[in-house]
Design a protein around this motif. Sequence first.
Motif, PDB file in Angstrom:
ATOM      1  N   VAL A  21       0.753  -1.166   0.047  1.00 57.22           N
ATOM      2  CA  VAL A  21       0.115   0.157   0.109  1.00 57.22           C
ATOM      3  C   VAL A  21       0.702   1.218  -0.220  1.00 57.22           C
ATOM      4  O   VAL A  21       1.801   1.228   0.530  1.00 57.22           O
ATOM      5  CB  VAL A  21      -0.834   0.056   1.108  1.00 57.22           C
ATOM      6  N   ASN A  22       0.645   2.225  -0.780  1.00 54.30           N
ATOM      7  CA  ASN A  22       1.012   3.564  -0.682  1.00 54.30           C
ATOM      8  C   ASN A  22       0.080   4.588  -0.155  1.00 54.30           C
ATOM      9  O   ASN A  22      -1.136   4.666  -0.758  1.00 54.30           O
ATOM     10  CB  ASN A  22       1.325   3.955  -2.249  1.00 54.30           C
ATOM     11  N   TRP A  38      -5.323   7.901  -0.640  1.00 56.16           N
ATOM     12  CA  TRP A  38      -5.157   9.199  -0.704  1.00 56.16           C
ATOM     13  C   TRP A  38      -6.200   9.455   0.566  1.00 56.16           C
ATOM     14  O   TRP A  38      -7.264   9.518   0.448  1.00 56.16           O
ATOM     15  CB  TRP A  38      -5.425  10.099  -1.953  1.00 56.16           C
ATOM     16  N   ASN A  44      -3.018   2.146  -3.745  1.00 56.40           N
ATOM     17  CA  ASN A  44      -2.842   3.455  -3.546  1.00 56.40           C
ATOM     18  C   ASN A  44      -3.991   3.920  -2.563  1.00 56.40           C
ATOM     19  O   ASN A  44      -5.101   3.992  -3.064  1.00 56.40           O
ATOM     20  CB  ASN A  44      -2.683   4.427  -4.693  1.00 56.40           C
ATOM     21  N   ASP A  88     -11.695   2.418  -8.119  1.00 52.19           N
ATOM     22  CA  ASP A  88     -11.749   3.608  -6.933  1.00 52.19           C
ATOM     23  C   ASP A  88     -12.847   3.536  -5.874  1.00 52.19           C
ATOM     24  O   ASP A  88     -13.790   3.493  -6.312  1.00 52.19           O
ATOM     25  CB  ASP A  88     -11.403   5.033  -7.496  1.00 52.19           C
ATOM     26  N   HIS A 100      -0.858   8.372   0.923  1.00 50.76           N
ATOM     27  CA  HIS A 100      -0.746   9.951   0.761  1.00 50.76           C
ATOM     28  C   HIS A 100      -1.561  10.857   1.544  1.00 50.76           C
ATOM     29  O   HIS A 100      -2.892  10.476   1.342  1.00 50.76           O
ATOM     30  CB  HIS A 100      -0.814  10.091  -0.921  1.00 50.76           C
ATOM     31  N   SER A 144      -7.748   3.180  -4.253  1.00 48.72           N
ATOM     32  CA  SER A 144      -7.500   2.665  -5.829  1.00 48.72           C
ATOM     33  C   SER A 144      -6.764   1.527  -5.870  1.00 48.72           C
ATOM     34  O   SER A 144      -5.792   1.152  -5.385  1.00 48.72           O
ATOM     35  CB  SER A 144      -6.801   3.767  -6.772  1.00 48.72           C
ATOM     36  N   ASP A 145      -7.198   0.675  -6.759  1.00 50.38           N
ATOM     37  CA  ASP A 145      -6.608  -0.894  -6.993  1.00 50.38           C
ATOM     38  C   ASP A 145      -6.638  -0.938  -8.519  1.00 50.38           C
ATOM     39  O   ASP A 145      -7.327  -0.251  -9.413  1.00 50.38           O
ATOM     40  CB  ASP A 145      -7.215  -1.948  -6.415  1.00 50.38           C
TER      41      ASP A 145
END
Length: 428
Positions: free
Chosen positions: A234-235, A289, A287, A370, A237, A302-303
């Motif tokens: 996972v990232n 956010w 990801n 998303d 932000h 989001s994948d």
Amino acid sequence: MRLINRTLASHLRKSSQHRPKKNDSLRQMIEYYSRFSPSPLSLRQFLDFAQKTGDEKTSFSWLRQELPTRLANMVKEMNRLPDELLVMPSTKLVTSWYNTSFEEVIDFDKNKTDAKNIERFHKVLQGIIQRHRNVVETMAHGIMEWKEKCGNDQSFHQTYQDKIQYFLDRFYTSRIGIRILINQHILLFGDSAVRHPNLYGTIDPNCDVPLVVEDAFTTAKFLCEQYYMGSPEVNVHVHNVSDKEKDSVTIIYAPSHLHHICFELFKNAMRATMERHPDVVDVPPINVWITKGGSDCSIKISDAGGGAARQMTTRWFEYLYSTAPRPPRSEDARVTPLAGYGYGLPISRLYARYLGGDLQVQSMEGYGTDAYIYLKSLSTAAVETVPVFNATTTEQYRRPMLTGDWVVPANQKHKQFMNPFNGKTCKH
């Protein structure tokens, strides 16, 4: 299923020993309390009570009026369901639980607010939490029993889907609200040894959103690695617009609710990613956010799991719909499955909407999905959204299915049409 039937039979035997006069009185009390509307609270009110003005006597006095109101509203609405559903064993069991809980709570209606009654009330609330711990699964089983008895055909779906969706959204939202009221009382005034040092009941005045998101990811990752022998990374932000001096995002919220929502979304994203890339060592990451503005705290997950067609995504929030195979019973399963029950997204959306937020999903077929979680940044704006039983509710269940007033090709697959150019009849 056998356990449910045995529990139901035991309860019905006990109920049959009650005098009819008592049952009549119970129905009258449910009718009386159902005429009142619930009194929704904001997160700020919950927190102010816990931090400043709250005491056990005040909580006792308020809950012995508010809980019967919410329980009676639920029972009255359940009685508007089709008779064929109400007689299903699992549905009867759920109904019996709510009748019993209502009866236990109204027993305190005229009692004095002394220490003895307050202590007894506390034990009753603990019993209610325990009794209702499997409501979601049991009610789902009742719906499944009914659908199977009706043959699971397309006409059943067309006739009852909207009404069942309407009922379950309201039913499970009511359950969320009742549980948070009871848990607030139990955790604030119960055994101090089980209280979380940073929480006021179930509410965190400084809920660290990225921390909760990452914890939900870790929990889902553990399951994913058991099931698929791997997991995407996972990232995260973070962007805090409302307070630029902070590099994190905190709000007043119930961390358990946010964890539930994120956990379900991560499960879906991980499953889609792993099945989309079965032979890839380094699968695409997920990801996230996280932003905080003046009104909303927003989270996007989001994948790159391949996404889905629009006609499929419109069904993702339908109860009992799942793209995964139904999992085995827990006693037969080696590991906890990532999907298959069809309640993950619908219930998660209810948790988000319960305090004025929302959950939306957008998918790009061939690429990924998303998911957007919206929460209220301000605790005064995060107010309970709870249903109320009234004449409009009854009309929703009585209203016949309306015939569509648009010709939608996707819904006309098996109909015959005349070709205006050659006069021949053909299937669309």
